[in-house]
Design a protein around this motif. Structure first.
Motif, PDB file in Angstrom:
ATOM      1  N   UNK A 129       0.818  -1.215   0.000  1.00  0.00           N
ATOM      2  CA  UNK A 129       0.000   0.000   0.000  1.00  0.00           C
ATOM      3  C   UNK A 129       0.848   1.260   0.000  1.00  0.00           C
ATOM      4  N   UNK A 130       2.165   1.103  -0.038  1.00  0.00           N
ATOM      5  CA  UNK A 130       3.047   2.256  -0.135  1.00  0.00           C
ATOM      6  C   UNK A 130       3.572   2.777   1.183  1.00  0.00           C
ATOM      7  N   UNK A 131       3.467   1.986   2.258  1.00  0.00           N
ATOM      8  CA  UNK A 131       3.948   2.443   3.561  1.00  0.00           C
ATOM      9  C   UNK A 131       5.474   2.403   3.598  1.00  0.00           C
ATOM     10  N   UNK A 132       6.056   3.463   4.161  1.00  0.00           N
ATOM     11  CA  UNK A 132       7.505   3.492   4.341  1.00  0.00           C
ATOM     12  C   UNK A 132       7.884   2.657   5.565  1.00  0.00           C
ATOM     13  N   UNK A 133       9.181   2.528   5.801  1.00  0.00           N
ATOM     14  CA  UNK A 133       9.632   1.728   6.940  1.00  0.00           C
ATOM     15  C   UNK A 133       9.159   2.321   8.262  1.00  0.00           C
ATOM     16  N   UNK A 134       9.244   3.653   8.398  1.00  0.00           N
ATOM     17  CA  UNK A 134       8.789   4.296   9.630  1.00  0.00           C
ATOM     18  C   UNK A 134       7.281   4.131   9.807  1.00  0.00           C
ATOM     19  N   UNK A 135       6.541   4.294   8.745  1.00  0.00           N
ATOM     20  CA  UNK A 135       5.091   4.105   8.836  1.00  0.00           C
ATOM     21  C   UNK A 135       4.749   2.656   9.168  1.00  0.00           C
ATOM     22  N   UNK A 136       5.518   1.750   8.625  1.00  0.00           N
ATOM     23  CA  UNK A 136       5.302   0.329   8.902  1.00  0.00           C
ATOM     24  C   UNK A 136       5.523   0.024  10.387  1.00  0.00           C
ATOM     25  N   UNK A 137       6.561   0.636  10.945  1.00  0.00           N
ATOM     26  CA  UNK A 137       6.868   0.401  12.364  1.00  0.00           C
ATOM     27  C   UNK A 137       5.835   1.064  13.259  1.00  0.00           C
ATOM     28  N   UNK A 138       5.536   2.343  13.009  1.00  0.00           N
ATOM     29  CA  UNK A 138       4.686   3.106  13.927  1.00  0.00           C
ATOM     30  C   UNK A 138       3.200   2.773  13.789  1.00  0.00           C
ATOM     31  N   UNK A 139       2.738   2.478  12.581  1.00  0.00           N
ATOM     32  CA  UNK A 139       1.305   2.290  12.372  1.00  0.00           C
ATOM     33  C   UNK A 139       0.870   0.824  12.264  1.00  0.00           C
ATOM     34  N   UNK A 140       1.823  -0.072  12.076  1.00  0.00           N
ATOM     35  CA  UNK A 140       1.469  -1.487  11.986  1.00  0.00           C
ATOM     36  C   UNK A 140       2.111  -2.315  13.099  1.00  0.00           C
ATOM     37  N   UNK A 141       3.432  -2.225  13.203  1.00  0.00           N
ATOM     38  CA  UNK A 141       4.153  -3.087  14.130  1.00  0.00           C
ATOM     39  C   UNK A 141       3.877  -2.746  15.588  1.00  0.00           C
ATOM     40  N   UNK A 142       4.053  -1.470  15.961  1.00  0.00           N
ATOM     41  CA  UNK A 142       3.914  -1.085  17.369  1.00  0.00           C
ATOM     42  C   UNK A 142       2.501  -1.301  17.916  1.00  0.00           C
ATOM     43  N   UNK A 143       1.439  -0.903  17.197  1.00  0.00           N
ATOM     44  CA  UNK A 143       0.098  -1.160  17.756  1.00  0.00           C
ATOM     45  C   UNK A 143      -0.205  -2.641  17.943  1.00  0.00           C
ATOM     46  N   UNK A 144       0.264  -3.483  17.033  1.00  0.00           N
ATOM     47  CA  UNK A 144      -0.043  -4.909  17.123  1.00  0.00           C
ATOM     48  C   UNK A 144       0.783  -5.616  18.201  1.00  0.00           C
ATOM     49  N   UNK A 145       1.948  -5.087  18.520  1.00  0.00           N
ATOM     50  CA  UNK A 145       2.807  -5.710  19.541  1.00  0.00           C
ATOM     51  C   UNK A 145       2.854  -4.886  20.825  1.00  0.00           C
ATOM     52  N   UNK A 146       1.882  -4.010  21.006  1.00  0.00           N
ATOM     53  CA  UNK A 146       1.885  -3.137  22.181  1.00  0.00           C
ATOM     54  C   UNK A 146       1.882  -3.905  23.502  1.00  0.00           C
ATOM     55  N   UNK A 147       1.127  -5.003  23.657  1.00  0.00           N
ATOM     56  CA  UNK A 147       1.204  -5.755  24.924  1.00  0.00           C
ATOM     57  C   UNK A 147       2.610  -6.254  25.233  1.00  0.00           C
ATOM     58  N   UNK A 148       3.304  -6.752  24.221  1.00  0.00           N
ATOM     59  CA  UNK A 148       4.664  -7.211  24.436  1.00  0.00           C
ATOM     60  C   UNK A 148       5.615  -6.085  24.777  1.00  0.00           C
ATOM     61  N   UNK A 149       5.459  -4.936  24.112  1.00  0.00           N
ATOM     62  CA  UNK A 149       6.312  -3.783  24.409  1.00  0.00           C
ATOM     63  C   UNK A 149       6.044  -3.276  25.823  1.00  0.00           C
ATOM     64  N   UNK A 150       4.771  -3.263  26.229  1.00  0.00           N
ATOM     65  CA  UNK A 150       4.421  -2.801  27.575  1.00  0.00           C
ATOM     66  C   UNK A 150       5.017  -3.710  28.640  1.00  0.00           C
ATOM     67  N   UNK A 151       4.910  -5.028  28.459  1.00  0.00           N
ATOM     68  CA  UNK A 151       5.463  -5.953  29.450  1.00  0.00           C
ATOM     69  C   UNK A 151       6.986  -5.865  29.490  1.00  0.00           C
ATOM     70  N   UNK A 152       7.608  -5.656  28.340  1.00  0.00           N
ATOM     71  CA  UNK A 152       9.067  -5.486  28.303  1.00  0.00           C
ATOM     72  C   UNK A 152       9.480  -4.223  29.048  1.00  0.00           C
ATOM     73  N   UNK A 153       8.743  -3.133  28.826  1.00  0.00           N
ATOM     74  CA  UNK A 153       9.037  -1.890  29.538  1.00  0.00           C
ATOM     75  C   UNK A 153       8.853  -2.029  31.033  1.00  0.00           C
ATOM     76  N   UNK A 154       7.801  -2.713  31.457  1.00  0.00           N
ATOM     77  CA  UNK A 154       7.561  -2.916  32.889  1.00  0.00           C
ATOM     78  C   UNK A 154       8.676  -3.740  33.518  1.00  0.00           C
ATOM     79  N   UNK A 155       9.117  -4.775  32.813  1.00  0.00           N
ATOM     80  CA  UNK A 155      10.217  -5.586  33.327  1.00  0.00           C
ATOM     81  C   UNK A 155      11.493  -4.766  33.448  1.00  0.00           C
TER      82      UNK A 155
END
Length: 288
Positions: A189-215
Motif C-alpha cells: 500500500x506504499x507504507x515506508x519503513x517508519x510508517x510500517x513500524x509506527x502504524x502497523x508493528x507497534x500497535x499490534x505488539x503493544x502488549x509485548x512492548x508494555x510488558x518489556x518496559x515494565x520488566x
C-alpha cells in the motif's frame, strides 16, 4: 446391554470428575503454599517495620503492639522523596532509552535477518553472564573522567546498557511471532519503513512492548550494585537509601525494614496494577 453400559459409565464419569476435582484442589493448595513461601519474607519485613528496635531483635513473634516509631525515625533521618524521585527518573529514563534503541534493533533482526543475527543475539545475551564487578573499575574511571559520577545521567546510561540485551531479546521474540503478511500488505500500500513500524508493528505488539518496559523498570528499580558504587548523595536511588541504614555498629532491623518497605512499596503497587498487562505481554504469541 444398553442399561448395563449406561450404569457402568455413570460411576466412571463421577469418579473421573472427583479425580479432576482432587487434582485441582491439590494444585491450588500447592500454588498457595509456594506463594506463601515466596512472599513470607516480604510479609515479615513489613511486620518488622512496625516494631521497635528492641522488639525486632528480641521478639520474633507475629503478635506485638505496632508502632510507627521506625517510620518516623527513617523519615526524620533522610529525605525519602529525593531518593524516590531519583529512582523514578533513573528507572523510567533508562527504560525509555532502552526501548528507543531496542525497537529498531529487534525489528531489523526479526524482519531483516542476516547470517550474523543469531550470533549477535547470543553475544548480547552472553554479556549478562559477565559479573558486574568485572567491569566496575573501567566504568568508574570513565565516569570519573567524564563527570558522570553521582549523576542521574550516569545511572541512566549504565542501566540502559544493563537492560538492553534482555529488552532486545524480548522484543525480538514478540516481533518474530507477528505475521509478516501484515507488514507486506502495508508495503504494497506504499507504507515506508517508519510508517510500517509506527502504524502497523507497534500497535499490534503493544502488549509485548508494555510488558518489556515494565520488566525493565522493575530491574532498574531493584538494581543496587551500580547505584552503590557510582553514586553518593545527589543521584542516589532508593537502593542506596536502604543501604544507608547499615552501619558499623550493626543493622537496625526495624528501621531497615521500614526503609525497605517504603522503597519497594511503589514498585509493588505498580506491579499489582499492571499484572494483567504483564501476563498478557509475556504470553503474547504463545497461543496461535
Amino acid at each position: 446391554m444398553t442399561t448395563l453400559s449406561s450404569k457402568t459409565a455413570a460411576p466412571r464419569s463421577v469418579s473421573g470428575w472427583r479425580s479432576a476435582q482432587s487434582k485441582r484442589i491439590l494444585l491450588t493448595l500447592l500454588g498457595w503454599s509456594v506463594a506463601l513461601v515466596i512472599f513470607f519474607p516480604i510479609f515479615w519485613m513489613i511486620l518488622t517495620g512496625f516494631k521497635t528496635e528492641t522488639a525486632a531483635i528480641a521478639d520474633p513473634s507475629l503478635i506485638f503492639s505496632p508502632t510507627l516509631e521506625s517510620y518516623q525515625d527513617v523519615h526524620a533521618r533522610s529525605g525519602y522523596a529525593r531518593f524516590a524521585l531519583n529512582s523514578v527518573a533513573v528507572a523510567f529514563g533508562s527504560t525509555f532509552f532502552a526501548l528507543l534503541i531496542a525497537i529498531p534493533s529487534a525489528y531489523a533482526m526479526a524482519f531483516l535477518p542476516t547470517k550474523r543475527t543469531k550470533g549477535t543475539l547470543l553475544w548480547m545475551l552472553s554479556t549478562k553472564m559477565l559479573p558486574s564487578v568485572g567491569v566496575l573499575v573501567p566504568i568508574y574511571l570513565i565516569f570519573r573522567d567524564t563527570g558522570l559520577l553521582d549523576t542521574r545521567t550516569g545511572l541512566i546510561i549504565i542501566y540502559t546498557l544493563m537492560n538492553l540485551p534482555i529488552v532486545v531479546w524480548m522484543l525480538y521474540t514478540f516481533f518474530k511471532d507477528m505475521p509478516k503478511d501484515i507488514l507486506e500488505a502495508g508495503r504494497m500500500d506504499g507504507a515506508s519503513t517508519l510508517q510500517e513500524v509506527f502504524f502497523l508493528l507497534l500497535p499490534l505488539t503493544l502488549p509485548g512492548i508494555a510488558s518489556t518496559g515494565l520488566l525493565s523498570v522493575i530491574l532498574s528499580w531493584n538494581e543496587a550494585f551500580w547505584s552503590l558504587n557510582l553514586t553518593t548523595s545527589n543521584a542516589a536511588p532508593l537502593t542506596a537509601y536502604i543501604a544507608s541504614f547499615s552501619s558499623p555498629e550493626g543493622l537496625f532491623w526495624a528501621k531497615l525494614s521500614a526503609a525497605s518497605t517504603m522503597a519497594i512499596a511503589p514498585i509493588l503497587i505498580l506491579g499489582w496494577m499492571t499484572q494483567k498487562q504483564m501476563v498478557r505481554g509475556l504470553t503474547f504469541g504463545a497461543v496461535k
